[in-house]
Design a protein around this motif. Structure first.
Motif, PDB file in Angstrom:
ATOM      1  N   ALA A 254       9.741 -58.386 -26.092  1.00  0.00           N
ATOM      2  CA  ALA A 254       8.559 -58.892 -26.136  1.00  0.00           C
ATOM      3  C   ALA A 254       8.238 -59.768 -24.971  1.00  0.00           C
ATOM      4  CB  ALA A 254       8.432 -59.828 -27.281  1.00  0.00           C
ATOM      5  N   ILE A 255       8.336 -59.273 -23.857  1.00  0.00           N
ATOM      6  CA  ILE A 255       8.277 -60.024 -22.523  1.00  0.00           C
ATOM      7  C   ILE A 255       6.919 -59.462 -21.900  1.00  0.00           C
ATOM      8  CG2 ILE A 255       8.896 -60.557 -20.193  1.00  0.00           C
ATOM      9  CD1 ILE A 255      11.880 -60.397 -21.275  1.00  0.00           C
ATOM     10  N   PRO A 256       5.977 -60.188 -21.583  1.00  0.00           N
ATOM     11  CA  PRO A 256       4.661 -59.780 -21.135  1.00  0.00           C
ATOM     12  C   PRO A 256       4.846 -59.285 -19.676  1.00  0.00           C
ATOM     13  CG  PRO A 256       4.534 -62.193 -21.497  1.00  0.00           C
ATOM     14  CD  PRO A 256       5.756 -61.650 -22.023  1.00  0.00           C
ATOM     15  N   VAL A 257       4.082 -58.386 -19.225  1.00  0.00           N
ATOM     16  CA  VAL A 257       4.183 -57.682 -17.913  1.00  0.00           C
ATOM     17  C   VAL A 257       2.858 -58.146 -17.412  1.00  0.00           C
ATOM     18  CG1 VAL A 257       4.406 -55.423 -16.456  1.00  0.00           C
ATOM     19  CG2 VAL A 257       5.495 -55.807 -18.665  1.00  0.00           C
ATOM     20  N   ILE A 258       2.926 -58.389 -15.911  1.00  0.00           N
ATOM     21  CA  ILE A 258       1.936 -58.709 -15.351  1.00  0.00           C
ATOM     22  C   ILE A 258       1.712 -57.963 -13.838  1.00  0.00           C
ATOM     23  CG2 ILE A 258       1.000 -60.927 -16.066  1.00  0.00           C
ATOM     24  CD1 ILE A 258       2.321 -62.333 -13.775  1.00  0.00           C
ATOM     25  N   LEU A 275      -0.663 -57.453 -19.570  1.00  0.00           N
ATOM     26  CA  LEU A 275      -1.567 -58.500 -19.645  1.00  0.00           C
ATOM     27  C   LEU A 275      -2.554 -58.299 -18.294  1.00  0.00           C
ATOM     28  CD1 LEU A 275       0.287 -61.665 -20.759  1.00  0.00           C
ATOM     29  CD2 LEU A 275      -0.811 -59.948 -22.049  1.00  0.00           C
ATOM     30  N   GLY A 276      -2.260 -57.257 -17.548  1.00  0.00           N
ATOM     31  CA  GLY A 276      -3.019 -56.989 -16.441  1.00  0.00           C
ATOM     32  C   GLY A 276      -2.539 -57.642 -15.019  1.00  0.00           C
ATOM     33  N   ALA A 277      -3.610 -57.703 -14.201  1.00  0.00           N
ATOM     34  CA  ALA A 277      -3.265 -58.151 -12.707  1.00  0.00           C
ATOM     35  C   ALA A 277      -2.920 -59.701 -12.649  1.00  0.00           C
ATOM     36  CB  ALA A 277      -4.458 -57.687 -11.868  1.00  0.00           C
ATOM     37  N   ALA A 278      -1.859 -59.831 -11.721  1.00  0.00           N
ATOM     38  CA  ALA A 278      -1.505 -61.316 -11.410  1.00  0.00           C
ATOM     39  C   ALA A 278      -2.123 -61.782 -10.257  1.00  0.00           C
ATOM     40  CB  ALA A 278      -0.132 -61.238 -11.394  1.00  0.00           C
ATOM     41  N   GLY A 279      -2.432 -63.044 -10.080  1.00  0.00           N
ATOM     42  CA  GLY A 279      -2.672 -63.601  -8.838  1.00  0.00           C
ATOM     43  C   GLY A 279      -4.125 -63.876  -8.565  1.00  0.00           C
ATOM     44  N   VAL A 280      -4.243 -63.685  -7.312  1.00  0.00           N
ATOM     45  CA  VAL A 280      -5.605 -64.225  -6.680  1.00  0.00           C
ATOM     46  C   VAL A 280      -6.809 -63.291  -7.311  1.00  0.00           C
ATOM     47  CG1 VAL A 280      -6.990 -64.376  -4.500  1.00  0.00           C
ATOM     48  CG2 VAL A 280      -4.503 -64.707  -4.498  1.00  0.00           C
ATOM     49  N   ASP A 281      -6.283 -62.188  -7.455  1.00  0.00           N
ATOM     50  CA  ASP A 281      -7.430 -61.462  -8.235  1.00  0.00           C
ATOM     51  C   ASP A 281      -7.038 -61.039  -9.464  1.00  0.00           C
ATOM     52  OD1 ASP A 281      -5.443 -60.062  -6.888  1.00  0.00           O
ATOM     53  OD2 ASP A 281      -6.746 -58.877  -5.472  1.00  0.00           O
ATOM     54  N   GLY A 282      -6.340 -61.882 -10.007  1.00  0.00           N
ATOM     55  CA  GLY A 282      -5.844 -61.543 -11.569  1.00  0.00           C
ATOM     56  C   GLY A 282      -6.585 -61.670 -12.741  1.00  0.00           C
ATOM     57  N   SER A 283      -6.040 -61.209 -13.867  1.00  0.00           N
ATOM     58  CA  SER A 283      -6.604 -61.626 -15.124  1.00  0.00           C
ATOM     59  C   SER A 283      -6.348 -62.914 -15.800  1.00  0.00           C
ATOM     60  CB  SER A 283      -6.293 -60.295 -15.952  1.00  0.00           C
ATOM     61  OG  SER A 283      -4.985 -60.685 -16.776  1.00  0.00           O
ATOM     62  N   ALA A 284      -7.394 -63.379 -16.570  1.00  0.00           N
ATOM     63  CA  ALA A 284      -7.320 -64.780 -17.185  1.00  0.00           C
ATOM     64  C   ALA A 284      -5.854 -64.580 -18.127  1.00  0.00           C
ATOM     65  CB  ALA A 284      -8.396 -64.881 -17.975  1.00  0.00           C
ATOM     66  N   ALA A 285      -5.841 -63.590 -18.762  1.00  0.00           N
ATOM     67  CA  ALA A 285      -4.379 -63.460 -19.435  1.00  0.00           C
ATOM     68  C   ALA A 285      -3.077 -63.294 -18.836  1.00  0.00           C
ATOM     69  CB  ALA A 285      -4.560 -62.141 -20.331  1.00  0.00           C
ATOM     70  N   ALA A 286      -3.266 -62.463 -17.716  1.00  0.00           N
ATOM     71  CA  ALA A 286      -1.730 -62.498 -16.835  1.00  0.00           C
ATOM     72  C   ALA A 286      -1.614 -63.847 -16.085  1.00  0.00           C
ATOM     73  CB  ALA A 286      -2.169 -61.391 -15.787  1.00  0.00           C
ATOM     74  N   ASN A 287      -2.758 -64.424 -15.650  1.00  0.00           N
ATOM     75  CA  ASN A 287      -2.515 -65.548 -14.867  1.00  0.00           C
ATOM     76  C   ASN A 287      -2.395 -67.061 -15.867  1.00  0.00           C
ATOM     77  OD1 ASN A 287      -2.886 -64.552 -12.412  1.00  0.00           O
ATOM     78  ND2 ASN A 287      -4.906 -65.305 -12.089  1.00  0.00           N
ATOM     79  N   ARG A 366      -4.645 -61.243 -24.578  1.00  0.00           N
ATOM     80  CA  ARG A 366      -4.829 -59.945 -24.175  1.00  0.00           C
ATOM     81  C   ARG A 366      -6.101 -59.423 -24.641  1.00  0.00           C
ATOM     82  NH1 ARG A 366      -3.155 -54.593 -22.809  1.00  0.00           N
ATOM     83  NH2 ARG A 366      -3.416 -53.353 -24.851  1.00  0.00           N
ATOM     84  N   ALA A 367      -6.403 -59.353 -25.840  1.00  0.00           N
ATOM     85  CA  ALA A 367      -7.458 -58.744 -26.488  1.00  0.00           C
ATOM     86  C   ALA A 367      -8.687 -59.278 -26.014  1.00  0.00           C
ATOM     87  CB  ALA A 367      -7.448 -58.707 -28.055  1.00  0.00           C
ATOM     88  N   ALA A 368      -8.724 -60.501 -25.783  1.00  0.00           N
ATOM     89  CA  ALA A 368      -9.874 -61.275 -25.331  1.00  0.00           C
ATOM     90  C   ALA A 368     -10.431 -60.681 -23.863  1.00  0.00           C
ATOM     91  CB  ALA A 368      -9.638 -62.646 -25.410  1.00  0.00           C
ATOM     92  N   TRP A 369      -9.253 -60.624 -23.169  1.00  0.00           N
ATOM     93  CA  TRP A 369      -9.295 -60.127 -21.797  1.00  0.00           C
ATOM     94  C   TRP A 369      -9.783 -58.714 -21.843  1.00  0.00           C
ATOM     95  CZ3 TRP A 369      -9.971 -60.490 -17.014  1.00  0.00           C
ATOM     96  CH2 TRP A 369      -9.940 -59.455 -16.061  1.00  0.00           C
ATOM     97  N   LEU A 370      -9.195 -57.702 -22.420  1.00  0.00           N
ATOM     98  CA  LEU A 370      -9.892 -56.570 -22.382  1.00  0.00           C
ATOM     99  C   LEU A 370     -11.223 -56.396 -22.828  1.00  0.00           C
ATOM    100  CD1 LEU A 370      -6.699 -54.521 -23.574  1.00  0.00           C
ATOM    101  CD2 LEU A 370      -7.551 -54.625 -21.249  1.00  0.00           C
ATOM    102  N   ALA A 371     -11.570 -57.040 -23.809  1.00  0.00           N
ATOM    103  CA  ALA A 371     -12.992 -57.028 -24.504  1.00  0.00           C
ATOM    104  C   ALA A 371     -13.887 -57.549 -23.209  1.00  0.00           C
ATOM    105  CB  ALA A 371     -13.238 -58.085 -25.606  1.00  0.00           C
ATOM    106  N   ALA A 372     -13.379 -58.609 -22.691  1.00  0.00           N
ATOM    107  CA  ALA A 372     -14.269 -59.107 -21.600  1.00  0.00           C
ATOM    108  C   ALA A 372     -14.505 -58.244 -20.329  1.00  0.00           C
ATOM    109  CB  ALA A 372     -13.679 -60.474 -20.791  1.00  0.00           C
ATOM    110  N   VAL A 373     -13.625 -57.518 -20.093  1.00  0.00           N
ATOM    111  CA  VAL A 373     -13.524 -56.455 -19.004  1.00  0.00           C
ATOM    112  C   VAL A 373     -14.789 -55.491 -19.477  1.00  0.00           C
ATOM    113  CG1 VAL A 373     -12.531 -54.454 -17.687  1.00  0.00           C
ATOM    114  CG2 VAL A 373     -11.352 -56.895 -18.182  1.00  0.00           C
ATOM    115  N   ASP A 374     -14.554 -54.921 -20.766  1.00  0.00           N
ATOM    116  CA  ASP A 374     -15.777 -54.004 -21.069  1.00  0.00           C
ATOM    117  C   ASP A 374     -16.994 -54.387 -21.138  1.00  0.00           C
ATOM    118  OD1 ASP A 374     -14.076 -52.115 -21.713  1.00  0.00           O
ATOM    119  OD2 ASP A 374     -13.603 -52.518 -23.833  1.00  0.00           O
TER     120      ASP A 374
END
Ligand SMILES: Cc1ncc(C[n+]2csc(CCOP(=O)(O)OP(=O)(O)O)c2C)c(N)n1
Ligand SMILES: [Mg+2]
Length: 610
Positions: A254-258, A275-287, A366-374
C-alpha cells in the motif's frame, strides 16, 4: 590461428551482425546511413556486401536518423539498439545533439562517423577543421563529452578491443549510453588478417546486479519505520523490466506511486496505487502525497528538477530520501540513502524484508484527480474558442485503446501528457531527459519499428515540426505508419508562457511577437502531404477523434493538424509547484522586478535535499 583478410569496415559490419540478444536477435538491429566521402567507399561498400544480414537504411538528416535509432532502443527498453553512420565534418557533427540526447536518457546508440585520414596524406581533406595547436584533434572530438565511450579507429586491429568495449557499454545497465567509434576514412578501407573466432556469434546478457545486504537491510528498516512513504518511479523501472514487480510491491505494501516522465506507464494509470505525475507538471494527488511523505523511495530515477519541483516538493521536515538505482552515482545523489541494485531484484528483495508492512494511500484523492482529468479533457462546445491542448489529449485518448503509445519530446505537450494522458502499461514514450525539439517524428519511426503491434501517436507542436520533419518522407518510403497530432498555436507557446511567468515581455516566441515583415501562413497539411504523408486538418475536437480513428490501418504516417490556444498550458492540477528558472535581479520592467521578488521568496522556501 585461422584468419580471414577483410577491411576494417568489413570486419566491423561482420562483427556487429554476430552480436545477439538473449532472445536470439541482433543487438544492433541495423544501421542508418548517410554517405559522404568519409564513409561511402569504405564502410559503404562493406554495408552493401552485408545488406542481407545487416540492413542499412537511408534517412534525411544525421541527427534525426539518430533520433529514430534512440527511440528504437528506448522502445526496446535498452535491450536492442541501432547504429548510425555519417561522413566526416558536418554529417558527423549533426549527430552531436543526438549523442547528448542518448547520453542524458541513458540510452544505447552506436555512432560511427567517418574521420580524417589517420595517415594524413591528403590533409586537409575536404571538411577537415584543422587544429593548428593539436594534430590529434578532429571535429569528432565534439563527441567526447556526450558519449559514454569514445574511440578513434586509427588502425584496423584496434577494432578487436574497441567493438567489444562498445557493446559492453551499450549493454551495461549502469553505464548504458551512446558510443562513438570515429572511423578514420583510410582505415575503413585497409585490409587486416582477422582471427576467425572474433566473428563467432556472441550473446549479450543484461546483468541484474543484486543489492548489498547491508544497504538492503538499512533501506528495508527505513521503509518499515515510515508512516507515509511514496515511491517515485523513474525510467529505470522500465529498463529493468520491473513493471510487474513494482505493481505487486506497491499493492502489497500500500505505497502510492508517483511518476516521472521516463517512468510514466511503468504502472498503468488504472493501477489503484498510481497517483499520477510528480512535480512541476504533476497531479494534485501525486503532489499532495509527495508533500506529506516522510519517506521518498526513488526507484530508477535521476530526481530531475521537474520531478522534484526543483526541491519545492517533498517538503515534510521529517522526510528521508532513499534511492534505488543500478548506477551508484544516481543512488547517492541529494544525500539519499542508496540501494545500488537492479530495480526488479531490489523490489523483490525489499518486499521479502518488509513482512506485512503497509503504508497509506489516499484513494479518494486519486479518484477525485482522475474525475478532474476526465472533465478537463472533455470535448468542448464546437462553437467555442479554439481547443486547448488538454482537449486534444482527451480526444486522442477517447479515440484510442490500451495499445496506443503517446510519444513526444518538447513543447507544451510533454507536460500536458505527463499530467493528463492515462497510459496503459507501456503506453507512454517521452524523451524528456534532453527534451529535444525535433525528436518527435523521427522518434515515432524508431518507436513504431520497436513496436509494430502498437499504435504510435506522435504529439508535436508547430515549433518542433518546423525544426525537424523530413523523416516523414522516410516513414512514407519505409511504410512505417504512425499518427502525428500537430498542435498549431503559431509559435513557441510554452516558452512564451514561461517568459511571461518570469516577468518578461512576450517576445520572439509566438510569430505575432517576432520581428517579421509578414505573419506566416504555413500550410502544414500541404507540407506533410508533399512528403507523402496522409495529411488532414481537424477543426473541431470531434474532427480530431474521427481522424485519429480513420488513421488506423493506413500503412503510411497520418498527420492531423489542429489549431490550439497558445495562451493555455495544461493549466491545472500542478498545485503550485515551482520550477527554478532564474529571474533577472536587475531590470527596468516592473513585471520582472515583481517576478524576482516571487523568485527569491520561493527559493528561500525550498528544502534542498543535499
Ligand atoms: C532543440 C531545442 N531547442 C530549443 C528548445 C527550447 N524549447 C522548448 S519547447 C520550445 C517551443 C516548442 O514550440 P512548439 O513545438 O510549437 O510547442 P508549443 O509549446 O507551442 O505547443 C522551445 C523553443 C528545446 N527544447 N529544444
Ligand atoms: Mg507551438
Amino acid at each position: 590461428m585461422e584468419t580471414i583478410r577483410l577491411t576494417a569496415a568489413q570486419a566491423m559490419v561482420r562483427w556487429l551482425a554476430a552480436q545477439m540478444t538473449e532472445e536470439g536477435e541482433r543487438f544492433v538491429e541495423g544501421i542508418w546511413a548517410i554517405f559522404g566521402h568519409g564513409n561511402v567507399a569504405g564502410l559503404g561498400a562493406a554495408l552493401h556486401e552485408a545488406r542481407d544480414t545487416f540492413p542499412t537504411w537511408r534517412g534525411q538528416n544525421e541527427q534525426t536518423m539518430a533520433h529514430a535509432a534512440i527511440a528504437f532502443a528506448k522502445g526496446h527498453a535498452r535491450r536492442r539498439a541501432m547504429a548510425v553512420t555519417s561522413s566526416i565534418g558536418p554529417g558527423a557533427t549533426n549527430m552531436v545533439t543526438a549523442a547528448a540526447l542518448a547520453h542524458v536518457n541513458r540510452l544505447p546508440l552506436l555512432l560511427i562517423p567517418g574521420d580524417v585520414f589517420a595517415g594524413r596524406r591528403p590533409d586537409p581533406v575536404l571538411q577537415q577543421i584543422e587544429d593548428f595547436g593539436d594534430g590529434t584533434v578532429s571535429a569528432n572530438d565534439c563527441f567526447r563529452p556526450v558519449v559514454r565511450y569514445f574511440d578513434r579507429i586509427t588502425r584496423p586491429e584496434q577494432l578487436l578491443s574497441a567493438l567489444p568495449r562498445a557493446l559492453a557499454v551499450m549493454t551495461d545497465p549502469a553505464d548504458c549510453g551512446p558510443v562513438c567509434l570515429s572511423f578514420c576514412q583510410d582505415v575503413q578501407a585497409e585490409g587486416f588478417d582477422w582471427p576467425c573466432d572474433f566473428f563467432a556469434p556472441r550473446v549479450w546478457r543484461i546483468r541484474r546486479p543484486e543489492p548489498d545486504m547491508a544497504e538492503l537491510a538499512e533501506v528495508a528498516a527505513l521503509i518499515r519505520a515510515a508512516q507515509a512513504p511514496v515511491i517515485v518511479a523513474g525510467g529505470g523501472v522500465i529498463y529493468s523490466g520491473a513493471e510487474a514487480a513494482l505493481a505487486e510491491f506497491a499493492a502489497r505494501h500500500a505505497i502510492p506511486v508517483i511518476e516521472t516522465q521516463a517512468g510514466k506507464s511503468a504502472l498503468a494509470q488504472a493501477h489503484p496505487m498510481n497517483l499520477g505525475a510528480a512535480g512541476v507538471d504533476g497531479s494534485a494527488a501525486a503532489n499532495a502525497a509527495a508533500a506529506a511523505a516522510d519517506l521518498v523511495l526513488g526507484i530508477g530515477t535521476r530526481f530531475q528538477d521537474f520531478t522534484t519541483g526543483s526541491w519545492s516538493l517533498f517538503a515534510n521536515p521529517a522526510r528521508r530520501l532513499v534511492s534505488v538505482n543500478v548506477q551508484a552515482q544516481d543512488a547517492l545523489k541529494h544525500g539519499a540513502v542508496p540501494l545500488v541494485a537492479d530495480a526488479r531484484v531490489a523490489l523483490e528483495r525489499l518486499s521479502a524484508q518488509m513482512g506485512g508492512y503497509r503504508g497509506t494511500v489516499d484513494a479518494a484523492a486519486r479518484a477525485a484527480w482522475l474525475a478532474a482529468v476526465d472533465a478537463h479533457c472533455a470535448a468542448p462546445d464546437p462553437d467555442g474558442p479554439l481547443p486547448s491542448d488538454a482537449q486534444v489529449i482527451g480526444a486522442v485518448q477517447r479515440a484510442t485503446g490500451p495499445e496506443a503509445i503517446a510519444m513526444g519530446a518538447a513543447g507544451t505537450m510533454p507536460g500536458a501528457l505527463k499530467l493528463l494522458w492515462q497510459a496503459s502499461q507501456g503506453g507512454y514514450h517521452m524523451e524528456y531527459g534532453f527534451s529535444c525539439m525535433g525528436y518527435e517524428i523521427a522518434g515515432a519511426i524508431g518507436l513504431k519499428l520497436a513496436h509494430p503491434e502498437r499504435e504510435v501517436i506522435c504529439f508535436t507542436g508547430d515549433g518542433s515540426y518546423m525544426m525537424a520533419n523530413s523523416e516523414l518522407a522516410t516513414a512514407v518510403m519505409r511504410r512505417v505508419p504512425f499518427t502525428v497530432v500537430l498542435t498549431d498555436n503559431r509559435g513557441y507557446g510554452c516558452i512564451n508562457r514561461l517568459q511571461q511567468a518570469c516577468g518578461g515581455a512576450a517576445f520572439n516566441n509566438l510569430y505575432t511577437e517576432c520581428a517579421v515583415e509578414a505573419q506566416p501562413e504555413i500550410d502544414y497539411v500541404a507540407h506533410a502531404a508533399s512528403l507523402g504523408a496522409h495529411a488532414v486538418r481537424a477543426v473541431t475536437i470531434a474532427d480530431l477523434e474521427a481522424e485519429v480513428t480513420a488513421a488506423r490501418g493506413r500503412d503510411i504516417p497520418t498527420v492531423i493538424v489542429i489549431e490550439t490556444r497558445a495562451t493555455e498550458g495544461p493549466g491545472f492540477g500542478a498545485a503550485g509547484h515551482w520550477w527554478d528558472v532564474a529571474v533577472p535581479e536587475v531590470s527596468h520592467r516592473p513585471e520582472i522586478a515583481a517576478a524576482y521578488d516571487r523568485y527569491l521568496a520561493q527559493a528561500a522556501r525550498v528544502r534542498r535535499a543535499n
